[in-house]
Design a protein around this motif. Sequence first.
Motif, short mmCIF file in Angstrom:
data_model
loop_
_atom_site.label_atom_id
_atom_site.label_comp_id
_atom_site.label_asym_id
_atom_site.label_seq_id
_atom_site.Cartn_x
_atom_site.Cartn_y
_atom_site.Cartn_z
N PHE A 121 0.83 -1.21 0.00
CA PHE A 121 0.00 0.00 0.00
C PHE A 121 0.86 1.26 0.00
N THR A 124 2.12 1.73 -3.59
CA THR A 124 1.09 2.28 -4.48
C THR A 124 0.88 3.77 -4.23
N TYR A 399 -6.41 5.35 -8.66
CA TYR A 399 -5.72 5.03 -7.41
C TYR A 399 -6.68 4.33 -6.44
N LEU A 403 -6.38 0.59 -4.94
CA LEU A 403 -6.41 0.28 -3.51
C LEU A 403 -7.44 -0.82 -3.21
#
Length: 536
Positions: A121, A124, A399, A403
């Motif tokens: 995470f 990203t 995005y 996620l």
Amino acid sequence: MQKDKTPREKHPSAFEPMTLILNIALSVFGAMIGMQLITSLGVTPSTSIIGAIAAMLIARIPMEIFSKYRSTHRQNLVQTSISSATFGAANSLLIPIGIPFAMNMPELIIPMLIGAGLAMFVDTALLYKLFDSKIFPASGTWAPGVATAEAIIAGDKGGKRGVLLGVGTGAGLLGSYLGISMSAFGVAFIGNIWALTMFGIGLLLRQYSVPLFNQDLNALYIPHGFMIGAGIVALFQVAFIILKKKKPAAATAGNANNPEDSYTQNEKTTSRILGLGFVAYLVVALIVALAGGLMTDMSFGMLIGFLLFAAFAAYVHELIVGIAAMHSGWFPAFAIALITLIIGMMIGFPPVALALLVGFSAATGPAFADMGYDLKTGYILRGQGADAALEVDGRKQQYITGLIAFGVALITVAFSYQSFFSQGLIPPVDKVYASTIAAGTSPEVAKQLFLWAIPGALLQLIGGSNRQLGVMFATGLLILNPNAGWAVLAGILTRFVVLKVKGKQAESTLSILAAGFIAGDAIYSFCNSLIKFAKK
């Protein structure tokens, strides 16, 4: 004159009920496919093109509820979800947790899963914040992203573009069937020629080192040394880009084409994000260390050293993987994690710490690169920044989609890894990491790494941050892919000849053909992987 911030069209939301349900379903499918393929074949083919094709097929279902998927932006969200879940589950999660299992340390699997998930995470988030900065510009190659965008545009508009893409895809399928690396051939049509030339030379040296010199470069740690040297210089080059003073306003006044003004993320924001990224990795390293029980295995001083080295290694790993992925569409994530492991062994970390270290390092990079490809696809589909507000909003929706997909991948891995491990199914690279830790290292290895780090550093220094000669040469040396080097150099030569004969106007044609080659190679690789898995 400032750009109009009001979007001319509204980007679809990632939370639209139908879109959300479809993306979650495809994320589960992508995660399972990624886990199956990485454990049985050791590779994870790109599923972006597959996601784009699925979205285009859904759009053609003769029902009103599916008509919304004629939007290229919704199709882009679909391909983002499946590619994120595939790479996330296989590369960022299953590989790290397979390392303690291969080392017969099952008690470390859950701590490693927690750390790998957090690192994914963070990975990203950093790419999302760094995309379209001077370090990772949206105008960069990001070849798989270009291929996916061209496929979606061709499906939407058809015409000459569709014909060219179809021809390129057919050639990509045929070439891949004949054993030619069509992705390598295609990326040479659109990438940085200097970077790709060094990449191709590195690939050829790795392939022919034994017949030509009677030496296995990999066994001598020459590629690893080159990457260490080039990576250190690349890190300083990134720092220089961030820290160097901007020219006075008067020096750039009236220059409407100044590239500094076109980036979404300015130097100040980039510098802040990079700093926060290191802190985030440091926090994740601490969580991994505490969960893994390193407090009882190491002295306080050694623990502090481990935390700093793990965070720094993850940080550098991510940047190098991102640079390689942007320039070539390839990234040696596994090999760079192995470099981290070797250095950690030379420092003297105990086996438990080494298992967590290499897993943590391996978890960073793949999600970073994959998100870069996906945002490049969106950037092209949204008009390459022509509408600033649409680009920013669209990037945010991608995005969020990523996620969600990574979250689905984490849940999928958490509930299914035991069924894989109970059958002895782990990623093959995990056995390499485990055997490396078991074998130990020697002063001779340290000598080789230091010796070959010098020319790697010099090559990177000579090429500068724009050409990335050292990093790309080392990337080629670290990858063993038969005939890919010839494909890269043949593609560069073809590009040179075509542009010489046809002129600059041929660049658009070359770009679409390149996308077709890459798409054909990806489709062939995906289908071939499924066939091999079915046979097993």
